[in-house]
Design an enzyme around this catalytic site. Structure first.
Site, PDB file in Angstrom:
ATOM      1  N   CYS A   1       0.212  10.541   9.891  1.00  0.00           N
ATOM      2  CA  CYS A   1      -0.508  10.574   8.613  1.00  0.00           C
ATOM      3  C   CYS A   1       0.045   9.495   7.679  1.00  0.00           C
ATOM      4  O   CYS A   1      -0.711   8.785   7.012  1.00  0.00           O
ATOM      5  CB  CYS A   1      -0.367  11.923   7.944  1.00  0.00           C
ATOM      6  SG  CYS A   1      -0.690  13.304   9.034  1.00  0.00           S
TER       7      CYS A   1
ATOM      8  N   CYS B   1       2.690  14.297   8.380  1.00  0.00           N
ATOM      9  CA  CYS B   1       3.279  13.964   9.675  1.00  0.00           C
ATOM     10  C   CYS B   1       3.398  12.432   9.795  1.00  0.00           C
ATOM     11  O   CYS B   1       2.828  11.701   8.990  1.00  0.00           O
ATOM     12  CB  CYS B   1       2.428  14.511  10.815  1.00  0.00           C
ATOM     13  SG  CYS B   1       0.754  13.864  10.829  1.00  0.00           S
TER      14      CYS B   1
END
Lengths: 78, 324
Positions: free
Chosen positions: A13, A10
């Site tokens: 991340c 994501c």
């Protein structure tokens, strides 16, 4: 020292991964930052929010992206 | 207390720009300025304040707390925790697996996952600020109720059958969970946490607010009230399921949706229809379904979708009957 960034890919991340690499570079540590994106491996760390940072097998934080200076502090402490 | 934002918008629109009071653009611009300033002000203060309080709370501890709790009570707890923890759809899978691993019934996990995006501090504050306390209480109660009922239903149909192997694998997994202990927090740690929260939430949310307020403003200035009252105002039976069907695939953050709801309400759209539209937009979205596909079989996803549709429709229809 072993640094791992846990995240499934994501946005946050990826941000944490890039930030961690930058922090390691700035601190002039000779450490490879490993990206862990396999969900089973992530869950095995006992966390439920991503991204998370793991140093030498210890989860340092989960679910947020700290500022660069905070991150450096955390890495320095190990 | 919020009058200062109205006066500020008055000042810009009528005193400085000298736009005529009854023009479309003046109406739209006034709505935009008033809402944007008010929302940003509320957001900054509230995210920071709640960040201070929330610094020592984490999902891992919630899991330990939910483990082995009484079923019925569990749904309420699941929905309640969903409401107070921040939600990021990218965390829904690890969260789902983590709960399953702790042998928390899937229904309780679903209560958490349904309520989490609907209720958060940003939504609550904006609702209170823009639409009033009464509306805020209705919204929060319904958000919890929908989570609890949704969770019960999921357990009632034994939805474990429809999980993907990925989730089944962890089901029987180790019960001895590694937990992260949070050290005692000093005020300075809390301040740091709240600052980070403010930065991350604000940078994620501001564009939604902009789009939401922009659309709300255009609606406010240009769509004539008669259009809405005549076509949707008396709560025609199809308007509620229609609003929900339109809302589920649409995705918006609660903070973007609330100014639109404010505008729709002021144009005479019934409360039930507005709430149903708002909740379905915020609660579920296509990206979320794509993520959940990793742990749920298509059958369960479909059930989940239909369940949300039915619940929000009922909420809308019932609220339309109750006079406010």
């Amino acid at each position: 020292m072993k640094i791992q960034v846990l995240g499934t890919g994501c946005t946050k991340c990826n941000q944490l991964f890039a930030l961690t690499e930058k922090a390691v570079q700035d601190l002039e540590l000779n450490v490879e930052v490993e990206k862990v994106s396999d969900i089973n491996e992530i869950v095995a760390f006992g966390i439920m929010t991503i991204p998370a940072l793991v140093i030498d097998g210890d989860v340092k934080f989960a679910g947020n992206v700290p500022s660069l200076s905070n991150l450096k502090e955390i890495i320095k402490k190990g | 207390m919020f009058k200062v934002f109205t006066l500020f918008a008055d000042l810009i629109v009528h005193t400085w720009l000298k736009l005529p009071v009854d023009s479309h653009w003046a109406g739209a611009l006034h709505f935009f300025i008033e809402d944007i300033t008010k929302i940003f002000f509320l957001l900054v203060i509230m995210i920071y304040a709640i960040g201070l309080l929330r610094a020592s709370l984490n999902t891992e501890r919630i899991r330990v707390f939910l483990q082995g709790k009484n079923r019925f009570f569990g749904y309420f707890l699941g929905a309640g925790f969903g409401a107070i923890t921040p939600f990021c759809s990218c965390s829904s899978i690890p969260l789902f697996l983590g709960f399953t691993q702790a042998r928390i019934p899937i229904g309780i996990t679903m209560s958490f996952l349904i309520t989490s995006p609907i209720i958060n501090e940003v939504a609550v504050v904006l609702l209170g600020g823009l639409l009033g306390i009464k509306f805020m209480i209705i919204y929060v109660s319904i958000g919890i109720l929908v989570g609890v009922l949704g969770g019960m239903f999921i357990d009632a149909i034994k939805a474990e059958r429809f999980l993907m192997p990925l989730a089944e694998n962890v089901q029987g997994g180790n019960v001895d969970l590694p937990g992260i202990e949070k050290p005692k927090m000093t005020l300075k740690d809390r301040h740091e946490f709240a600052k980070t929260e403010l930065r991350t939430i604000f940078s994620r949310v501001w564009k939604w607010v902009f789009i939401g307020v922009g659309l709300g403003a255009l609606l406010h200035g240009f769509v004539p009230q008669e259009f809405i009252t005549n076509n949707l105002g008396s709560g025609q039976w199809w308007s509620v399921p229609g609003a929900v069907l339109l809302g589920i695939p649409l995705y918006s953050n609660a903070s973007g949706m609330i100014p639109i709801a404010e505008s729709l309400l002021s144009k005479g759209l019934p409360v039930g229809t507005t709430l149903a539209f708002m909740m379905s937009t915020v609660a579920a979205s296509f990206p979320e379904f794509v993520i959940l596909k990793q742990v749920m079989k298509p059958r369960l996803l479909l059930i989940f979708f239909v369940m949300l549709l039915v619940m929000f429709t009922f909420v809308g229809l019932i609220l339309n009957i109750i006079p406010f």
